[in-house]
Design a protein around this motif. Structure first.
Motif, PDB file in Angstrom:
ATOM      1  N   TYR A 115       0.835  -1.205   0.000  1.00  6.97           N
ATOM      2  CA  TYR A 115       0.000   0.000   0.000  1.00  6.97           C
ATOM      3  C   TYR A 115       0.866   1.250   0.000  1.00  6.97           C
ATOM      4  O   TYR A 115       0.583   2.217  -0.699  1.00  6.97           O
ATOM      5  CB  TYR A 115      -0.907  -0.013   1.234  1.00  6.97           C
ATOM      6  N   LEU A 135      -4.186   5.074  -1.684  1.00 15.27           N
ATOM      7  CA  LEU A 135      -5.475   5.091  -2.373  1.00 15.27           C
ATOM      8  C   LEU A 135      -5.380   5.703  -3.769  1.00 15.27           C
ATOM      9  O   LEU A 135      -6.055   5.250  -4.696  1.00 15.27           O
ATOM     10  CB  LEU A 135      -6.503   5.853  -1.536  1.00 15.27           C
ATOM     11  N   GLY A 183      -6.474   3.563  -6.968  1.00 15.75           N
ATOM     12  CA  GLY A 183      -7.568   4.073  -7.785  1.00 15.75           C
ATOM     13  C   GLY A 183      -7.170   4.204  -9.244  1.00 15.75           C
ATOM     14  O   GLY A 183      -7.946   3.866 -10.144  1.00 15.75           O
ATOM     15  N   ARG A 221      -7.017   0.735 -10.802  1.00 18.92           N
ATOM     16  CA  ARG A 221      -8.369   0.207 -11.014  1.00 18.92           C
ATOM     17  C   ARG A 221      -9.006   0.819 -12.263  1.00 18.92           C
ATOM     18  O   ARG A 221      -9.685   0.135 -13.018  1.00 18.92           O
ATOM     19  CB  ARG A 221      -9.228   0.496  -9.786  1.00 18.92           C
ATOM     20  N   ARG A 222      -8.766   2.118 -12.487  1.00 18.99           N
ATOM     21  CA  ARG A 222      -9.360   2.795 -13.649  1.00 18.99           C
ATOM     22  C   ARG A 222      -8.641   2.437 -14.950  1.00 18.99           C
ATOM     23  O   ARG A 222      -9.277   2.161 -15.959  1.00 18.99           O
ATOM     24  CB  ARG A 222      -9.330   4.312 -13.445  1.00 18.99           C
ATOM     25  N   SER A 271      -8.279  -2.119 -15.666  1.00 21.78           N
ATOM     26  CA  SER A 271      -9.448  -2.720 -15.008  1.00 21.78           C
ATOM     27  C   SER A 271      -9.458  -4.248 -15.093  1.00 21.78           C
ATOM     28  O   SER A 271     -10.142  -4.901 -14.307  1.00 21.78           O
ATOM     29  CB  SER A 271     -10.735  -2.154 -15.608  1.00 21.78           C
ATOM     30  N   ALA A 274     -11.612   1.686   3.050  1.00 17.05           N
ATOM     31  CA  ALA A 274     -11.543   2.541   1.863  1.00 17.05           C
ATOM     32  C   ALA A 274     -10.912   1.795   0.692  1.00 17.05           C
ATOM     33  O   ALA A 274     -11.307   1.975  -0.461  1.00 17.05           O
ATOM     34  CB  ALA A 274     -10.748   3.809   2.173  1.00 17.05           C
ATOM     35  N   ILE A 275      -9.925   0.938   0.981  1.00 23.21           N
ATOM     36  CA  ILE A 275      -9.335   0.103  -0.069  1.00 23.21           C
ATOM     37  C   ILE A 275     -10.414  -0.784  -0.679  1.00 23.21           C
ATOM     38  O   ILE A 275     -10.518  -0.927  -1.900  1.00 23.21           O
ATOM     39  CB  ILE A 275      -8.186  -0.750   0.509  1.00 23.21           C
ATOM     40  N   ARG A 308     -13.593  -0.190  -0.780  1.00 18.91           N
ATOM     41  CA  ARG A 308     -14.558   0.607  -1.552  1.00 18.91           C
ATOM     42  C   ARG A 308     -14.041   0.939  -2.945  1.00 18.91           C
ATOM     43  O   ARG A 308     -14.822   1.246  -3.848  1.00 18.91           O
ATOM     44  CB  ARG A 308     -14.914   1.892  -0.788  1.00 18.91           C
ATOM     45  N   LEU A 309     -12.725   0.880  -3.128  1.00 15.57           N
ATOM     46  CA  LEU A 309     -12.155   1.095  -4.460  1.00 15.57           C
ATOM     47  C   LEU A 309     -12.369  -0.117  -5.369  1.00 15.57           C
ATOM     48  O   LEU A 309     -12.107  -0.051  -6.565  1.00 15.57           O
ATOM     49  CB  LEU A 309     -10.650   1.382  -4.358  1.00 15.57           C
TER      50      LEU A 309
END
Length: 218
Positions: free
Chosen positions: A58, A69, A73, A76-77, A80, A98-99, A101-102
């Motif tokens: 992390y 984060l 993020g 992920r974008r 994908s 929060a991780i 939720r990503l």
């Protein structure tokens, strides 16, 4: 029948951790396609070598694309199709949530046995959810740890500011990376220090180490 071989990238800025992961993966049918030490190297690898599962720390300061984060993020974008497994010393439930939720549903703690690594990789490769015992405890799905419960509860944003500050970044740098104004960053840092009960930056850094927001030097 031929087994499906998952392609793996490791991202971690601690050489000993990387060597341990490589040794564990070498004993399996997993294919290691690259190793990165920061987000700059990681994005370069992902551009050249698509992978099925990214095993990443992390906290990896110093990269062009940040860490934490912000980095997760972006991956992920932009990538994908790559599943992410986070390995971390983090002990802040808000940041761990929060991780999740990503969209990162596989997290294992570096304080847990390395035997959890390979099962977690295989679960990540299927798009499933995997939390090692320490992560389950910290996020509320395991037994309560009274020492953890007594720790002050920082918000996700406060914990992220503390982590970046303790890793050596200044307020202006943090504001730039998180895309917030420096007054907001200063306010969140001060709020975190009040909750923790410290007035010196050195004590804030000690706190960040004690709860796994950053790793001790050495």
């Amino acid at each position: 029948m031929e087994s499906y071989q998952l392609r793996i990238i490791i991202a971690d800025d601690h050489p000993l951790v990387v060597e341990g992961l490589k040794m564990r993966i070498a004993c399996t049918q997993l294919e290691l396609v690259g190793v990165a030490r920061n987000s700059t190297e990681l994005v370069g690898l992902l551009e050249q070598h698509p992978c099925d599962v990214l095993v990443t720390d992390y906290s990896m300061p110093g990269g062009e694309f940040g860490d934490g984060l912000a980095m997760l993020g972006l991956i992920r974008r932009r990538y994908s199709q790559t599943h992410i497994l986070v390995m971390t010393m983090l002990e802040n439930p808000g940041v761990l949530q929060a991780i999740g939720r990503l969209g990162v549903s596989c997290i294992i703690s570096k304080s847990d046995d390395l035997s959890y690594l390979v099962p977690a990789i295989h679960v990540a490769g299927t798009g499933g959810t995997y939390h090692s015992p320490t992560i389950r405890r910290l996020t509320g799905s395991g037994l309560c740890d009274c020492a953890t419960e007594r720790r002050p509860r920082l918000s996700t944003r406060e914990a992220e500011v503390v982590r970046l500050y303790a890793s050596g970044m200044g307020v202006n740098e943090i504001a730039s990376q998180l895309r917030r104004c420096k007054q907001t960053i200063s306010s969140q840092k001060c709020s975190a220090m009040r909750k923790i009960g410290v007035i010196r930056d050195s004590d804030l850094i000690k706190y960040a180490m004690s709860v796994g927001l950053i790793s001790p030097p050495g």
